[in-house]
Scaffold this motif. Sequence first.
Motif, PDB file in Angstrom:
ATOM      1  N   PRO A   1       7.295  -4.463  -5.372  1.00 41.91           N
ATOM      2  CA  PRO A   1       6.533  -5.030  -4.236  1.00 41.91           C
ATOM      3  C   PRO A   1       5.034  -4.746  -4.421  1.00 41.91           C
ATOM      4  O   PRO A   1       4.651  -3.757  -5.057  1.00 41.91           O
ATOM      5  CB  PRO A   1       7.087  -4.282  -3.018  1.00 41.91           C
ATOM      6  CG  PRO A   1       8.433  -3.784  -3.453  1.00 41.91           C
ATOM      7  CD  PRO A   1       8.329  -3.545  -4.936  1.00 41.91           C
ATOM      8  N   HIS A   2       4.197  -5.604  -3.866  1.00 37.35           N
ATOM      9  CA  HIS A   2       2.757  -5.580  -4.113  1.00 37.35           C
ATOM     10  C   HIS A   2       2.123  -4.201  -3.905  1.00 37.35           C
ATOM     11  O   HIS A   2       1.474  -3.666  -4.798  1.00 37.35           O
ATOM     12  CB  HIS A   2       2.049  -6.628  -3.223  1.00 37.35           C
ATOM     13  CG  HIS A   2       0.572  -6.652  -3.403  1.00 37.35           C
ATOM     14  ND1 HIS A   2      -0.027  -7.123  -4.543  1.00 37.35           N
ATOM     15  CD2 HIS A   2      -0.435  -6.216  -2.586  1.00 37.35           C
ATOM     16  CE1 HIS A   2      -1.336  -6.998  -4.431  1.00 37.35           C
ATOM     17  NE2 HIS A   2      -1.609  -6.452  -3.247  1.00 37.35           N
TER      18      HIS A   2
ATOM     19  N   VAL B   1       0.005   1.143  -5.940  1.00 37.20           N
ATOM     20  CA  VAL B   1       0.031   2.601  -5.901  1.00 37.20           C
ATOM     21  C   VAL B   1       0.470   3.152  -7.262  1.00 37.20           C
ATOM     22  O   VAL B   1      -0.152   4.068  -7.811  1.00 37.20           O
ATOM     23  CB  VAL B   1       0.969   3.112  -4.769  1.00 37.20           C
ATOM     24  CG1 VAL B   1       1.229   4.602  -4.911  1.00 37.20           C
ATOM     25  CG2 VAL B   1       0.391   2.789  -3.402  1.00 37.20           C
ATOM     26  N   PHE B   2       1.521   2.578  -7.803  1.00 38.47           N
ATOM     27  CA  PHE B   2       2.057   3.045  -9.086  1.00 38.47           C
ATOM     28  C   PHE B   2       1.011   2.891 -10.199  1.00 38.47           C
ATOM     29  O   PHE B   2       0.803   3.802 -11.000  1.00 38.47           O
ATOM     30  CB  PHE B   2       3.330   2.263  -9.443  1.00 38.47           C
ATOM     31  CG  PHE B   2       3.954   2.712 -10.731  1.00 38.47           C
ATOM     32  CD1 PHE B   2       4.725   3.874 -10.781  1.00 38.47           C
ATOM     33  CD2 PHE B   2       3.761   2.000 -11.907  1.00 38.47           C
ATOM     34  CE1 PHE B   2       5.288   4.308 -11.972  1.00 38.47           C
ATOM     35  CE2 PHE B   2       4.319   2.430 -13.106  1.00 38.47           C
ATOM     36  CZ  PHE B   2       5.091   3.587 -13.128  1.00 38.47           C
TER      37      PHE B   2
ATOM     38  N   LYS C   1      -4.415   4.576 -14.010  1.00 41.97           N
ATOM     39  CA  LYS C   1      -5.789   5.042 -13.753  1.00 41.97           C
ATOM     40  C   LYS C   1      -5.852   6.563 -13.647  1.00 41.97           C
ATOM     41  O   LYS C   1      -6.928   7.135 -13.723  1.00 41.97           O
ATOM     42  CB  LYS C   1      -6.332   4.434 -12.454  1.00 41.97           C
ATOM     43  CG  LYS C   1      -6.315   2.918 -12.421  1.00 41.97           C
ATOM     44  CD  LYS C   1      -7.438   2.357 -13.231  1.00 41.97           C
ATOM     45  CE  LYS C   1      -7.459   0.849 -13.052  1.00 41.97           C
ATOM     46  NZ  LYS C   1      -8.288   0.183 -13.993  1.00 41.97           N
ATOM     47  N   GLY C   2      -4.703   7.206 -13.429  1.00 39.21           N
ATOM     48  CA  GLY C   2      -4.666   8.666 -13.354  1.00 39.21           C
ATOM     49  C   GLY C   2      -5.175   9.236 -12.035  1.00 39.21           C
ATOM     50  O   GLY C   2      -5.553  10.398 -11.959  1.00 39.21           O
TER      51      GLY C   2
ATOM     52  N   HIS D   1       5.899   5.557  -2.289  1.00 44.54           N
ATOM     53  CA  HIS D   1       5.750   4.377  -3.153  1.00 44.54           C
ATOM     54  C   HIS D   1       5.987   4.742  -4.627  1.00 44.54           C
ATOM     55  O   HIS D   1       6.653   3.992  -5.354  1.00 44.54           O
ATOM     56  CB  HIS D   1       4.359   3.752  -2.990  1.00 44.54           C
ATOM     57  CG  HIS D   1       4.215   2.846  -1.807  1.00 44.54           C
ATOM     58  ND1 HIS D   1       5.040   1.776  -1.562  1.00 44.54           N
ATOM     59  CD2 HIS D   1       3.304   2.867  -0.785  1.00 44.54           C
ATOM     60  CE1 HIS D   1       4.667   1.161  -0.446  1.00 44.54           C
ATOM     61  NE2 HIS D   1       3.610   1.825   0.053  1.00 44.54           N
ATOM     62  N   ILE D   2       5.441   5.868  -5.052  1.00 45.04           N
ATOM     63  CA  ILE D   2       5.616   6.296  -6.451  1.00 45.04           C
ATOM     64  C   ILE D   2       7.091   6.579  -6.730  1.00 45.04           C
ATOM     65  O   ILE D   2       7.632   6.138  -7.753  1.00 45.04           O
ATOM     66  CB  ILE D   2       4.735   7.521  -6.773  1.00 45.04           C
ATOM     67  CG1 ILE D   2       3.262   7.097  -6.775  1.00 45.04           C
ATOM     68  CG2 ILE D   2       5.109   8.127  -8.129  1.00 45.04           C
ATOM     69  CD1 ILE D   2       2.278   8.254  -6.887  1.00 45.04           C
ATOM     70  N   ASN D   3       7.761   7.296  -5.838  1.00 46.74           N
ATOM     71  CA  ASN D   3       9.189   7.580  -6.012  1.00 46.74           C
ATOM     72  C   ASN D   3      10.004   6.289  -6.043  1.00 46.74           C
ATOM     73  O   ASN D   3      10.914   6.143  -6.867  1.00 46.74           O
ATOM     74  CB  ASN D   3       9.701   8.507  -4.902  1.00 46.74           C
ATOM     75  CG  ASN D   3       9.210   9.940  -5.079  1.00 46.74           C
ATOM     76  OD1 ASN D   3       8.898  10.356  -6.197  1.00 46.74           O
ATOM     77  ND2 ASN D   3       9.117  10.672  -3.987  1.00 46.74           N
ATOM     78  N   LYS D   4       9.678   5.360  -5.143  1.00 50.16           N
ATOM     79  CA  LYS D   4      10.377   4.070  -5.097  1.00 50.16           C
ATOM     80  C   LYS D   4      10.157   3.307  -6.411  1.00 50.16           C
ATOM     81  O   LYS D   4      11.098   2.747  -6.985  1.00 50.16           O
ATOM     82  CB  LYS D   4       9.875   3.242  -3.908  1.00 50.16           C
ATOM     83  CG  LYS D   4      10.532   1.881  -3.783  1.00 50.16           C
ATOM     84  CD  LYS D   4       9.995   1.131  -2.572  1.00 50.16           C
ATOM     85  CE  LYS D   4      10.662  -0.221  -2.439  1.00 50.16           C
ATOM     86  NZ  LYS D   4      10.153  -0.968  -1.274  1.00 50.16           N
ATOM     87  N   ALA D   5       8.917   3.298  -6.896  1.00 48.95           N
ATOM     88  CA  ALA D   5       8.591   2.590  -8.139  1.00 48.95           C
ATOM     89  C   ALA D   5       9.375   3.185  -9.312  1.00 48.95           C
ATOM     90  O   ALA D   5       9.979   2.448 -10.109  1.00 48.95           O
ATOM     91  CB  ALA D   5       7.099   2.659  -8.402  1.00 48.95           C
TER      92      ALA D   5
END
Length: 174
Positions: free
Chosen positions: A125-126, A131-132, A138-139, A159-163
């Motif tokens: 998702p956008h 976020v990912f 980009k760090g 979002h990171i966990n979902k990604a």
Amino acid sequence: MGKNCTILDLDDPNLFSRIYRIYFKDVFSVCYGVTGDVEIAKELTQEVFQSLWERRKGLNIEKGLDRYLMKSAKYKSIDQLRKQKIRKEIRLESSFEKIDKRTSENDFGYYNLQSEINSAVADLPHQCRQVFMLSREKGFTNKEIAGSMMIAEKTVKNHINKALKLIRSHLKYE
């Protein structure tokens, strides 16, 4: 019998045995001096005398048996080194080909995996994808992402966990 002989009746096994005993150390010394290897020098010394025996019928030694044997030892030793060098180069070339092949296979696997990951990221998702990418490409820290996107740090973490979960899932089925 002196060390310098011009024409020999090498069919006489006793004479040949005497020649062997007299010249063995000298022939061995030449072979060892060129190769630097005791075992190879022993083998080459045997080859020199074997060659002398096998070629005895048509052999006319004009400059002395000792000179003939020393030259034979020198040439056999040099030939041995040349053969070893060629074998080493072939093994080295073969090793490089194997390394190149493995590197190519690894490169292919890496690019294939990278392609799969890119595909999985594109399917996110956008906002999750943004976020990912800020995190991994980009760090940015979670706090920096939260500040730039005006969302909570906990949302960034979610979002990171979902990604990561969706990417792993995508890779398992591909």
